[in-house]
Structures are given as structure tokens and as C-alpha cells.
Design an enzyme around this catalytic site. Structure first.
Site, PDB file in Angstrom:
ATOM      1  N   LYS A   1     -14.339 124.552  98.890  1.00  0.00           N
ATOM      2  CA  LYS A   1     -13.893 124.207  97.549  1.00  0.00           C
ATOM      3  C   LYS A   1     -14.874 124.790  96.553  1.00  0.00           C
ATOM      4  CE  LYS A   1     -13.013 120.301  94.428  1.00  0.00           C
ATOM      5  NZ  LYS A   1     -11.760 120.855  93.874  1.00  0.00           N
TER       6      LYS A   1
ATOM      7  N   SER B   1     -20.529 128.191  93.234  1.00  0.00           N
ATOM      8  CA  SER B   1     -21.556 128.733  94.131  1.00  0.00           C
ATOM      9  C   SER B   1     -22.532 127.663  94.616  1.00  0.00           C
ATOM     10  CB  SER B   1     -22.329 129.876  93.453  1.00  0.00           C
ATOM     11  OG  SER B   1     -21.447 130.905  93.064  1.00  0.00           O
ATOM     12  N   ARG B   2     -22.104 126.406  94.580  1.00  0.00           N
ATOM     13  CA  ARG B   2     -22.935 125.278  95.004  1.00  0.00           C
ATOM     14  C   ARG B   2     -24.180 125.102  94.146  1.00  0.00           C
ATOM     15  NH1 ARG B   2     -18.689 124.812  97.098  1.00  0.00           N
ATOM     16  NH2 ARG B   2     -18.235 124.134  99.233  1.00  0.00           N
ATOM     17  N   LEU B   3     -24.204 125.692  92.976  1.00  0.00           N
ATOM     18  CA  LEU B   3     -25.317 125.505  92.048  1.00  0.00           C
ATOM     19  C   LEU B   3     -24.974 124.357  91.111  1.00  0.00           C
ATOM     20  CD1 LEU B   3     -26.223 129.234  91.298  1.00  0.00           C
ATOM     21  CD2 LEU B   3     -27.249 127.667  92.970  1.00  0.00           C
TER      22      LEU B   3
END
Length: 216
Positions: free
Chosen positions: A14, A194-196
Site C-alpha cells: 500500500k 515510500s514508507r517515509l
């Protein structure tokens, strides 16, 4: 074609791109930031936006979680109601610290709250209990929460007994009432690409809230 849940897990992905959370747009007071996000969750008509995970730790240091419903909040803390003799009630009697977590999946948001827990006043518990539907008030008497029972018929029979005893005006059981978590730490998590992810933590220091960013 994915043939098993195990294979499906590895394939789940996701990208979080709905919103952002930064120091400039967030409230300096974590309670105000929580109220803002809670209002947005309610306005978005999310399923049970008032549901929160409650984590406690028992005397033998075993952690336990369950879902409870927030029933009030103000500058004193976050309130929910339960059976004081339940597992969570017994955990809190021995170790009066807990953590709460709201997960508003559709908004890609999480709120984590930690702090000391205390019982609300009898007057507060009485007032809330009186506002509950009759079936829920009878249920508070009928269920020996967290105890082992032989079958559902125990609950049905107990409910019938207490309904006959109290009719339309069951009083609040002495073993039932409210808890309030008094926060000393909050964290607001907003999913990002980007999971940031954005993570802002508020911690109490010298009576003031210190806001700081955490790495995702």
C-alpha cells in the site's frame, strides 16, 4: 495466482499518499491535534472512529490488548468504561499505566497515547451508566467479564435474573465504572509515500508539551 494467505502476505503493498503532518500545521497542544483528527474521522463516517486499542501489563509482566470505546476526553485525559474485575481492570489495579492506540485506516492515521490510569469519580460513572441503553445496563450486571463460564446460557440466565430484579432502573454495579488515562506522551502518525511516514511525538516535560519529529 496467489494460492495461500502466506503467499498473499508477501504480496500486500500500500502506498500512503492521502495527507501529510508537519510541525507548522500541527497543533502545539496534543489534545487539540487529537480533537482535530477525531473530528475528521467522525466527519469521514469511518466505521467506529471511537474504537481504540488498550494495552495493559499484568503483575507477572504479561502484556495484553483489547478494543475499547472512548467515551469522553478533556484536558484531564481519555475516558472509557468497563468492568473493574475484568482482566484489564485487574491489570490496572496492579500496574496503573497503559497505552491507547487509534488506527483510522481509511485516513492512513494512527494516534498513540501513553500515561497513568485512574478511576473516574463515582458521579461520572453513575451519569454515564444512566445514559446507556437498558440492555447494556443489564448486561453490565449479567457478565462476569473475563471469567470462565460454562456456556452462553449463563449470560442469558443472568440477564433474565437481573432484568427481573431491577426492571427499568438498574443501578450501576459497584464493580463497573470508568477509567481515565492521563497522558504524558502522544504520537501522531500520518502515512506517507515510500514508507517515509510523518511521526510527531509530544512528551510532557516540566509541565509543558515538547513536540518532536521521529524517524519512521
Amino acid at each position: 495466482m496467489i494460492s495461500s494467505p502466506k503467499e498473499a502476505l508477501a504480496a500486500l503493498r500500500k502506498s500512503y499518499e492521502r495527507a501529510e503532518l508537519d510541525e507548522g500545521s500541527s497543533a502545539a497542544d496534543p489534545l487539540k491535534q487529537f480533537e482535530r483528527w477525531l473530528a475528521e474521522a467522525i466527519d469521514a463516517k469511518l466505521p467506529e472512529p471511537n474504537a481504540m486499542t488498550l494495552a495493559t501489563v499484568s503483575g507477572d509482566l504479561r502484556p495484553s490488548t483489547r478494543i475499547v470505546l472512548i467515551k469522553g476526553y478533556d484536558e484531564r485525559g481519555i475516558v472509557w468504561y468497563t468492568n473493574y474485575q475484568s482482566r484489564k481492570g485487574q491489570d490496572l489495579a496492579g500496574n496503573p499505566f497503559a497505552a491507547l492506540q487509534f488506527h483510522w485506516v481509511e485516513l492512513e492515521r494512527v494516534v498513540r497515547i501513553e500515561g497513568r490510569v485512574e478511576r473516574v469519580s463515582d458521579a461520572e460513572s453513575d451519569a454515564y451508566f444512566a445514559s446507556r441503553p437498558l440492555d447494556s445496563r443489564i448486561g453490565a450486571w449479567a457478565s462476569p467479564q473475563s471469567e470462565v463460564i460454562s456456556g452462553r446460557d449463563v449470560l442469558v440466565k443472568n440477564a433474565a435474573v437481573y432484568a427481573a430484579k431491577h426492571l427499568l432502573s438498574p443501578p450501576r454495579p459497584p464493580h463497573w465504572g470508568g477509567f481515565r488515562l492521563v497522558p504524558d506522551r502522544w504520537e501522531f502518525w500520518q502515512g506517507r509515500k515510500s514508507r517515509l511516514h510523518d511521526r510527531l511525538r509530544y512528551r510532557l516535560e516540566g509541565g509543558e508539551w515538547v513536540r518532536e519529529r521521529l524517524a519512521p
